[in-house]
Design an enzyme around this catalytic site. Structure first.
Site, PDB file in Angstrom:
ATOM      1  N   ALA A   1       0.829  -1.218   0.000  1.00 25.11           N
ATOM      2  CA  ALA A   1       0.000   0.000   0.000  1.00 25.11           C
ATOM      3  C   ALA A   1       0.854   1.254   0.000  1.00 25.11           C
ATOM      4  O   ALA A   1       0.477   2.282   0.533  1.00 25.11           O
ATOM      5  CB  ALA A   1      -0.917  -0.010   1.220  1.00 25.11           C
TER       6      ALA A   1
ATOM      7  N   GLY B   1       2.155   2.764  -2.784  1.00 26.46           N
ATOM      8  CA  GLY B   1       2.083   3.535  -4.033  1.00 26.46           C
ATOM      9  C   GLY B   1       1.391   4.872  -3.845  1.00 26.46           C
ATOM     10  O   GLY B   1       0.569   5.048  -2.954  1.00 26.46           O
TER      11      GLY B   1
ATOM     12  N   ARG C   1      -2.450   8.972 -10.609  1.00 23.15           N
ATOM     13  CA  ARG C   1      -3.560   9.105 -11.566  1.00 23.15           C
ATOM     14  C   ARG C   1      -4.911   9.341 -10.890  1.00 23.15           C
ATOM     15  O   ARG C   1      -5.893   9.648 -11.541  1.00 23.15           O
ATOM     16  CB  ARG C   1      -3.624   7.864 -12.470  1.00 23.15           C
TER      17      ARG C   1
ATOM     18  N   THR D   1       7.723  -3.579  -6.583  1.00 20.01           N
ATOM     19  CA  THR D   1       6.911  -4.476  -5.742  1.00 20.01           C
ATOM     20  C   THR D   1       7.781  -5.449  -4.939  1.00 20.01           C
ATOM     21  O   THR D   1       7.436  -5.798  -3.809  1.00 20.01           O
ATOM     22  CB  THR D   1       5.906  -5.264  -6.604  1.00 20.01           C
TER      23      THR D   1
ATOM     24  N   GLY E   1      -3.115  -3.220  -1.837  1.00 16.69           N
ATOM     25  CA  GLY E   1      -4.081  -2.323  -1.196  1.00 16.69           C
ATOM     26  C   GLY E   1      -5.024  -1.646  -2.169  1.00 16.69           C
ATOM     27  O   GLY E   1      -6.050  -1.105  -1.766  1.00 16.69           O
TER      28      GLY E   1
ATOM     29  N   GLU F   1       7.003  -8.457 -17.500  1.00 14.99           N
ATOM     30  CA  GLU F   1       6.256  -7.206 -17.428  1.00 14.99           C
ATOM     31  C   GLU F   1       6.043  -6.637 -18.829  1.00 14.99           C
ATOM     32  O   GLU F   1       6.858  -6.843 -19.729  1.00 14.99           O
ATOM     33  CB  GLU F   1       7.010  -6.196 -16.551  1.00 14.99           C
TER      34      GLU F   1
ATOM     35  N   ASN G   1     -50.943  15.131  20.270  1.00 17.06           N
ATOM     36  CA  ASN G   1     -51.068  15.718  18.938  1.00 17.06           C
ATOM     37  C   ASN G   1     -50.367  17.064  18.932  1.00 17.06           C
ATOM     38  O   ASN G   1     -50.697  17.949  19.721  1.00 17.06           O
ATOM     39  CB  ASN G   1     -52.556  15.884  18.578  1.00 17.06           C
TER      40      ASN G   1
ATOM     41  N   ASN H   1     -35.393  25.062  22.346  1.00 17.72           N
ATOM     42  CA  ASN H   1     -34.618  24.201  23.252  1.00 17.72           C
ATOM     43  C   ASN H   1     -33.249  24.772  23.588  1.00 17.72           C
ATOM     44  O   ASN H   1     -32.511  24.194  24.360  1.00 17.72           O
ATOM     45  CB  ASN H   1     -34.451  22.806  22.630  1.00 17.72           C
TER      46      ASN H   1
HETATM   47  C1  UD1 Z   1       2.225  -5.236 -10.961  1.00 13.70           C
HETATM   48  C2  UD1 Z   1       2.923  -6.524 -11.396  1.00 13.70           C
HETATM   49  C3  UD1 Z   1       2.290  -7.017 -12.694  1.00 13.70           C
HETATM   50  C4  UD1 Z   1       0.809  -7.220 -12.488  1.00 13.70           C
HETATM   51  C5  UD1 Z   1       0.152  -5.955 -11.957  1.00 13.70           C
HETATM   52  C6  UD1 Z   1      -1.259  -6.254 -11.562  1.00 13.70           C
HETATM   53  C7  UD1 Z   1       5.238  -6.349 -10.665  1.00 13.70           C
HETATM   54  C8  UD1 Z   1       6.621  -6.021 -11.063  1.00 13.70           C
HETATM   55  N1  UD1 Z   1       4.314  -6.236 -11.621  1.00 13.70           N
HETATM   56  O1  UD1 Z   1       2.510  -4.274 -11.948  1.00 13.70           O
HETATM   57  O2  UD1 Z   1       2.870  -8.233 -13.099  1.00 13.70           O
HETATM   58  O3  UD1 Z   1       0.188  -7.608 -13.713  1.00 13.70           O
HETATM   59  O4  UD1 Z   1       0.842  -5.475 -10.796  1.00 13.70           O
HETATM   60  O5  UD1 Z   1      -1.907  -5.077 -11.215  1.00 13.70           O
HETATM   61  O6  UD1 Z   1       4.977  -6.724  -9.546  1.00 13.70           O
HETATM   62  N2  UD1 Z   1       3.771  -0.866  -4.647  1.00 13.70           N
HETATM   63  C9  UD1 Z   1       4.412  -0.555  -3.490  1.00 13.70           C
HETATM   64  N3  UD1 Z   1       5.723  -0.165  -3.542  1.00 13.70           N
HETATM   65  C10 UD1 Z   1       6.392  -0.119  -4.704  1.00 13.70           C
HETATM   66  C11 UD1 Z   1       5.723  -0.444  -5.886  1.00 13.70           C
HETATM   67  C12 UD1 Z   1       4.416  -0.826  -5.825  1.00 13.70           C
HETATM   68  O7  UD1 Z   1       3.824  -0.582  -2.399  1.00 13.70           O
HETATM   69  O8  UD1 Z   1       7.589   0.218  -4.663  1.00 13.70           O
HETATM   70  C13 UD1 Z   1       2.356  -1.276  -4.577  1.00 13.70           C
HETATM   71  C14 UD1 Z   1       1.444  -0.311  -5.289  1.00 13.70           C
HETATM   72  O9  UD1 Z   1       0.933   0.658  -4.398  1.00 13.70           O
HETATM   73  C15 UD1 Z   1       0.349  -1.230  -5.790  1.00 13.70           C
HETATM   74  C16 UD1 Z   1       1.049  -2.548  -6.018  1.00 13.70           C
HETATM   75  O10 UD1 Z   1       2.222  -2.495  -5.237  1.00 13.70           O
HETATM   76  O11 UD1 Z   1      -0.653  -1.435  -4.825  1.00 13.70           O
HETATM   77  C17 UD1 Z   1       1.383  -2.802  -7.466  1.00 13.70           C
HETATM   78  O12 UD1 Z   1       2.230  -1.785  -7.948  1.00 13.70           O
HETATM   79  P1  UD1 Z   1       2.104  -1.194  -9.401  1.00 13.70           P
HETATM   80  O13 UD1 Z   1       3.101  -0.143  -9.567  1.00 13.70           O
HETATM   81  O14 UD1 Z   1       0.686  -0.867  -9.703  1.00 13.70           O
HETATM   82  O15 UD1 Z   1       2.539  -2.458 -10.267  1.00 13.70           O
HETATM   83  P2  UD1 Z   1       2.242  -2.696 -11.784  1.00 13.70           P
HETATM   84  O16 UD1 Z   1       3.260  -2.011 -12.587  1.00 13.70           O
HETATM   85  O17 UD1 Z   1       0.823  -2.431 -12.064  1.00 13.70           O
END
Ligand code: UD1
Ligand code: MG
Length: 452
Positions: free
Chosen positions: A9, A11, A15, A78, A100, A150, A374, A383
């Site tokens: 959670a 990120g 957007r 991630t 998250g 990816e 009534n 009040n």
């Molecule tokens: C990620 C997956 C991708 C998958 C997609 C699904 C990886 C490398 N890629 O890509 O294969 O299809 O999700 O939605 O895992 N987050 C953190 N810290 C970070 C980066 C991300 O907490 O440093 C959290 C983000 O808040 C989010 C989640 O991890 O909740 C996924 O991150 P996001 O950047 O959306 O990954 P995608 O590029 O969409």
């Protein structure tokens, strides 16, 4: 074996174009992060939430959960995010990784994920999409998963794969620790990809079991308010479906919203268009709710009719009662049975006894009202003196004439009658008429001035 649920959670959610951390945006009035935490509430797992942006607000958002908070100062991918949770993970744990911002994941799916996971197998939630663009693709050889690639690193052939990574996985703690330590960021985004552990698992002879969600909304992530709205509408359709399964008649399932928890639903309930139910709601049998009503934290007994455009909050409505149209029932109000609160009546912190009526255009606040009372049109309980609030007591059987002002604290005795237009500043004795009114005079010889 302990299950550790790691929720990513950290990120920013640029957007969303919002100052609020993304995971605190709400679906059916509940933050996304809370939806995710609740999805594992029955799994008996320990929670680790990896947070970053909006740290303090995020940490305050799960007051009823026991959470280990792991800060990710810089968002380096991630894999790096999950690394922050490592201090909370033991070798024999099963680690369930959730996002998250993927709020509608279902417990039943997660049960399958956890069940399939052991020290020789990890489970991966995948889904086939007509539009896989943006997602990590599941690469298979002889039908077996070999890696995740990816979008930005994929070859043209790999981009044609429509089975994608949802991001959700369950993996043995010891294996996870080893693989995370070996992650590199030599990829298109210079990030530590969690998804790279799949190839490491395959190399280590660990089987990858893929599991599919029961519907696409379970794994749908939220990056924009438009995507948030798509899940909101889906979740509201789930609520409407539940109501109809319980036998409730909805005038329009698409114009009915629930933002809370329904405690009880009786039989033969009718709900008209644009009704919003919030908080804890109980509805008895043979209840009709008119169009455009907003009802929050209310207990509604049997045989109640709530007419159009009424707003009810923190209240109890007794059986056989009639409310509205355009009634405002404010917190702390209890209507007895067979009561009536009619149009343009505001009623607050008041007990209205059985059979009593306030039919038109009144403000009743901080009042104790007996049975069969009534209250005439335009009656007001005064009040508040600008500093303190006082109680108005009206005993059973009293009749309050129209346009009466009851200057609290004041008591109207049993079966008393208050004449129309009275400003009551002293207690009115029971059984008799009280009035305060300037004497009416007529000037027989009076003439209007005429224009010249
Ligand atoms: C990620 C997956 C991708 C998958 C997609 C699904 C990886 C490398 N890629 O890509 O294969 O299809 O999700 O939605 O895992 N987050 C953190 N810290 C970070 C980066 C991300 O907490 O440093 C959290 C983000 O808040 C989010 C989640 O991890 O909740 C996924 O991150 P996001 O950047 O959306 O990954 P995608 O590029 O969409
Ligand atoms: Mg994403």
């Amino acid at each position: 074996m302990t299950i550790k649920t790691v929720i990513l959670a950290a990120g920013k959610g640029s957007r969303m174009k919002s100052k609020r951390p993304k995971v605190l945006h709400k679906i059916a009035a509940k933050p996304m992060l809370q939806w995710v935490a609740e999805s594992v509430a029955n799994l008996n797992s320990e929670l680790v939430v990896v947070y970053g942006h909006g740290g303090e607000a995020v940490k305050k958002s799960l007051p009823t959960f026991q959470v280990n908070w792991a800060e990710q100062v810089e968002q380096l991918g991630t894999g790096h995010a999950v690394q922050q949770a490592i201090p909370y993970i033991s070798t024999d744990d099963t680690v369930l990784i959730l996002y998250g911002d993927v709020p509608l994941i279902q417990e039943s799916t997660l049960q399958l994920m956890v069940k399939a996971c052991n020290s020789k197998t990890m489970s991966l939630l995948t889904v086939k999409l007509d539009q896989p663009t943006g997602y990590g693709r599941i690469v298979r050889k002889n039908n077996k998963v070999t890696k995740i690639v990816e979008q930005k690193d994929a070859t043209p052939e790999e981009l044609l794969i429509n089975e994608v990574n949802t991001g959700i996985m369950a993996v043995n703690g010891g294996l996870l620790k080893g693989w995370l330590a070996a992650l590199k960021n030599n990829n298109a985004q210079a990030e530590y990809y969690l998804t790279d552990i799949i190839e490491m698992a395959v190399n280590d002879g660990v089987a990858i079991e893929t599991i599919q969600p029961s519907n696409k909304y379970e794994v749908q992530g939220v990056n924009s308010t438009a995507q948030l709205n798509e899940l909101e509408r889906y979740q509201q359709s789930v609520h409407a479906e539940y109501f109809m399964q319980q036998g409730v008649t909805l005038a329009d399932a698409n114009r009915f919203d629930v933002r809370g928890e329904v405690k009880k639903l009786g039989s033969d309930i009718f709900i008209d268009c644009n009704v919003l139910l919030e908080g804890a709601i109980s509805i008895g049998s043979e209840v009709s709710i008119g169009p455009n009503c907003v009802i929050s934290n209310a207990i509604i007994d049997d045989n109640v009719t709530i007419k159009a455009n009424s707003v009810l909050e923190d209240c109890i409505i007794g059986s056989n009662s009639d409310v509205g149209p355009f009634a405002r029932i404010r917190p702390g109000t209890k209507l007895g049975s067979d009561t009536k609160v009619g149009n343009f009546v505001e009623i607050k912190k008041t007990n209205l006894g059985n059979g009593s009526k306030v039919s038109h255009l009144s403000y009743i606040g901080d009042a104790e009202i007996g049975q069969e009372v009534n209250i005439g049109a335009g009656t007001i309980t005064c009040n508040y003196d600008g500093v303190n609030k006082y109680t108005t007591t009206i005993e059973s059987g009293a009749f309050i004439g129209s346009d009466t002002q009851l200057v609290a604290p004041v008591t109207v005795g049993k079966n008393a009658t208050i004449a129309a237009g009275t400003t009551l500043t002293k207690n009115a004795p029971e059984g008799v008429l009280t009035l305060s009114r300037a004497k009416q005079v007529t000037f027989k010889n009076w003439k209007r001035t005429n224009k010249e």
